[in-house]
Design an enzyme around this catalytic site. Structure first.
Site, PDB file in Angstrom:
ATOM      1  NE  ARG A  27     -10.945  -5.333  14.658  1.00 55.31           N
ATOM      2  CZ  ARG A  27     -11.558  -4.494  13.820  1.00 55.31           C
ATOM      3  NH1 ARG A  27     -10.909  -3.751  14.049  1.00 55.31           N
ATOM      4  NH2 ARG A  27     -12.743  -5.257  13.249  1.00 55.31           N
ATOM      5  CE1 TYR A 154     -18.300  -7.916   7.103  1.00 52.42           C
ATOM      6  CE2 TYR A 154     -18.124  -9.507   8.965  1.00 52.42           C
ATOM      7  CZ  TYR A 154     -18.014  -8.062   8.679  1.00 52.42           C
ATOM      8  OH  TYR A 154     -17.766  -7.126   9.735  1.00 52.42           O
TER       9      TYR A 154
HETATM   10  O1  1CP Z   1      -5.864  -6.011  18.492  1.00 50.26           O
HETATM   11  C1  1CP Z   1      -6.636  -6.693  17.542  1.00 50.26           C
HETATM   12  O2  1CP Z   1      -8.394  -7.162  18.884  1.00 50.26           O
HETATM   13  C2  1CP Z   1      -7.000  -7.957  17.227  1.00 50.26           C
HETATM   14  C3  1CP Z   1      -6.797  -8.324  15.980  1.00 50.26           C
HETATM   15  C4  1CP Z   1      -8.277  -7.682  15.233  1.00 50.26           C
HETATM   16  C5  1CP Z   1      -9.338  -8.464  15.692  1.00 50.26           C
HETATM   17  C6  1CP Z   1     -10.267  -9.347  17.042  1.00 50.26           C
HETATM   18  C7  1CP Z   1      -8.494  -7.600  13.927  1.00 50.26           C
HETATM   19  C8  1CP Z   1      -8.067  -6.799  13.458  1.00 50.26           C
HETATM   20  N1  1CP Z   1     -10.272  -7.643  13.641  1.00 50.26           N
HETATM   21  C9  1CP Z   1     -10.261  -8.470  14.606  1.00 50.26           C
HETATM   22  C10 1CP Z   1     -11.892  -9.431  14.377  1.00 50.26           C
HETATM   23  C11 1CP Z   1     -12.493  -8.740  13.765  1.00 50.26           C
HETATM   24  N2  1CP Z   1     -13.079  -8.254  12.432  1.00 50.26           N
HETATM   25  C12 1CP Z   1     -14.249  -8.717  14.140  1.00 50.26           C
HETATM   26  C13 1CP Z   1     -14.726  -8.874  15.176  1.00 50.26           C
HETATM   27  C14 1CP Z   1     -14.778  -7.918  16.052  1.00 50.26           C
HETATM   28  C15 1CP Z   1     -15.351  -6.940  15.722  1.00 50.26           C
HETATM   29  O3  1CP Z   1     -16.479  -6.886  15.542  1.00 50.26           O
HETATM   30  O4  1CP Z   1     -14.962  -5.639  15.610  1.00 50.26           O
HETATM   31  C16 1CP Z   1     -15.016  -8.075  12.825  1.00 50.26           C
HETATM   32  C17 1CP Z   1     -15.985  -7.844  12.727  1.00 50.26           C
HETATM   33  C18 1CP Z   1     -13.375  -8.243  11.674  1.00 50.26           C
HETATM   34  C19 1CP Z   1     -13.923  -7.912  10.125  1.00 50.26           C
HETATM   35  C20 1CP Z   1     -13.176  -6.318   9.717  1.00 50.26           C
HETATM   36  N3  1CP Z   1     -12.075  -6.284   9.506  1.00 50.26           N
HETATM   37  C21 1CP Z   1     -13.876  -5.406  10.187  1.00 50.26           C
HETATM   38  C22 1CP Z   1     -14.874  -4.738   9.995  1.00 50.26           C
HETATM   39  C23 1CP Z   1     -15.671  -4.803   9.268  1.00 50.26           C
HETATM   40  C24 1CP Z   1     -17.010  -4.210   9.102  1.00 50.26           C
HETATM   41  O5  1CP Z   1     -17.488  -4.988   8.523  1.00 50.26           O
HETATM   42  O6  1CP Z   1     -17.529  -3.136   9.946  1.00 50.26           O
HETATM   43  C25 1CP Z   1     -12.382  -4.144   9.438  1.00 50.26           C
HETATM   44  C26 1CP Z   1     -11.907  -3.090   9.378  1.00 50.26           C
HETATM   45  C27 1CP Z   1     -11.308  -5.714   8.802  1.00 50.26           C
HETATM   46  C28 1CP Z   1      -9.549  -5.066   9.298  1.00 50.26           C
HETATM   47  C29 1CP Z   1      -9.252  -5.176  10.280  1.00 50.26           C
HETATM   48  N4  1CP Z   1      -9.098  -6.201  10.996  1.00 50.26           N
HETATM   49  C30 1CP Z   1      -8.306  -5.669  12.160  1.00 50.26           C
HETATM   50  C31 1CP Z   1      -8.058  -4.650  11.780  1.00 50.26           C
HETATM   51  C32 1CP Z   1      -6.564  -3.837  12.512  1.00 50.26           C
HETATM   52  C33 1CP Z   1      -8.496  -4.131  10.738  1.00 50.26           C
HETATM   53  C34 1CP Z   1      -8.227  -2.600   9.655  1.00 50.26           C
HETATM   54  C35 1CP Z   1      -7.184  -3.377   8.717  1.00 50.26           C
HETATM   55  C36 1CP Z   1      -5.907  -1.858   8.977  1.00 50.26           C
HETATM   56  O7  1CP Z   1      -5.964  -0.468   8.061  1.00 50.26           O
HETATM   57  O8  1CP Z   1      -5.133  -2.014   9.251  1.00 50.26           O
END
Ligand code: 1CP
Length: 355
Positions: A27, A154
């Protein structure tokens, strides 16, 4: 395409000698960076940012402009596949992801098709192509997907979950329905990741964020088996170079040997396992990625440096280590602390690679 200038990350994944231990952060693009917040505001919502290749490229490159990271990771999300399957992904402010049409029964699963990576998911491939072009060979680009099990949590829960009761009910009361869903997801992930490689991804990572909530038996049957099937179906070479694959199961430390036996190149570790023990257990079968607790970035740069030193000492001399956090960076971390972390890894790791 410009030749790759820094292949330290790819070499470490293949357990080949490097001058230092490469580092990137899960992230690494995101809300702890003010420039990310500005670009996101410009895009509107999160999915609009993902669908805009120029802006997705911009946020992918932002952490690389600040820090000497050894890899870039595609800016996208794991939930693009369920969205392309027609579930209607949206983000509730401060609440995380949600689906308008979650999967509730066998008929829902039967209706699901395999998304076309250059069709419904074409925006992701456009982002990969744009990022590869703009990276100009500085560092390799990581493509990624969620694991079938993690995506299914999900899709069945309708969003994030703490107890996973709906998907576990399906797992125990209607296992054949869940297996059909996981099969479709495994095929979808395989074609999605292969399309990312065709578009320019140089390494792949599968995030199994929720595999660790399963019993050991169910982990094999409902998560690992499907990741192994994906690994079998992946393109492992592109432009005459190996495309290494990393599997990451959060809380999966007890299953390291089984994960390493799938044929992946590297195993991602969270912080709940000692990296020296992990290395003893997998030997030289795979490379290891990890594994500092992301909360350590709240500590002082001196404390962060001590922790980096201790993890480097744990892994010991020789190749095969990609430094990372054990999970995603927290959104309220000071960017300067992330900078201190990366600098410490680069500086302190050189002595482990000499000669
Ligand atoms: O920089 C990077 O690493 C690339 C971007 C990236 C990646 C690899 C994002 C952007 N998401 C992910 C993968 C992801 N998304 C995972 C697997 C990795 C992990 O465990 O962290 C998971 C479980 C998600 C699902 C997801 N998408 C969540 C988590 C929800 C939960 O169940 O806890 C969230 C909050 C998102 C939205 C998201 N995805 C990425 C970002 C920066 C965000 C936040 C959105 C924002 O408000 O800007």
């Amino acid at each position: 395409m410009k030749p790759l200038k820094n292949d330290t990350y790819l070499r470490a994944l293949m357990r080949q000698p490097t001058d230092y231990t490469p580092v990137w952060m899960m992230r690494q693009a995101g809300r702890y960076l003010p420039e990310y917040k500005a670009t996101r505001a410009q895009a509107g919502d999160f999915m609009s940012l993902c669908r805009n290749a120029e802006l997705a490229c911009e946020v992918t490159l932002q952490p690389l402009r600040r820090f000497p990271l050894d890899a870039a990771i595609l800016f996208s999300d794991i939930l693009t596949i369920p969205d392309a399957m027609g579930l209607g992904l949206y983000f509730e402010t401060g609440e995380g992801p949600r689906f308008e049409r979650p999967v509730t029964c066998a008929a829902d699963v039967q209706r699901i098709g395999i998304p076309d990576p250059e069709g419904e998911l074409g925006y992701v491939m456009n982002a990969v192509r744009t990022i590869r072009r703009e990276l100009q060979g500085e560092v390799p680009l990581i493509g990624f997907s969620g694991s079938p099990w993690t995506l299914a949590t999900y899709m069945v829960e309708g969003g994030s979950s703490k107890a996973f009761t709906k998907i576990k009910k399906m797992m125990y009361a209607e296992p054949q329905t869940l297996h059909l869903l996981l099969d479709k997801l495994a095929d979808s992930v395989t074609s999605y990741l292969n399309a990312q490689v065709a578009a320019g991804a140089q390494s792949l990572m599968i995030f199994d964020t929720w595999g660790g909530v399963l019993t050991p038996r169910d982990y094999n049957e409902f998560s690992l088996q499907y990741m192994a099937k994906i690994v079998d179906g992946l393109t492992r070479e592109s432009d005459g170079r190996r495309v290494p694959v990393t599997l990451f199961t959060k809380n999966g430390g007890q299953w390291l040997e089984a994960i390493a036996a799938t044929g992946c190149d590297a195993v991602g570790l969270d912080w709940t396992i000692n990296i020296a023990d992990a290395k003893r257990r997998v030997g030289d079968k795979v490379a290891l990625q990890g594994n500092m607790d992301p909360s350590m970035l709240y500590a002082s740069p001196e404390r962060i440096e001590q922790e980096v030193a201790s993890i480097l000492e744990g892994f010991g001399h020789g190749p095969g280590h990609v430094f990372n956090l054990g999970h995603g960076i927290h959104l309220d971390v000071e960017p300067e602390h992330a900078g201190a972390f990366i600098e410490s890894v680069h500086r302190l790791s050189r002595s482990y690679h000499a000669g």
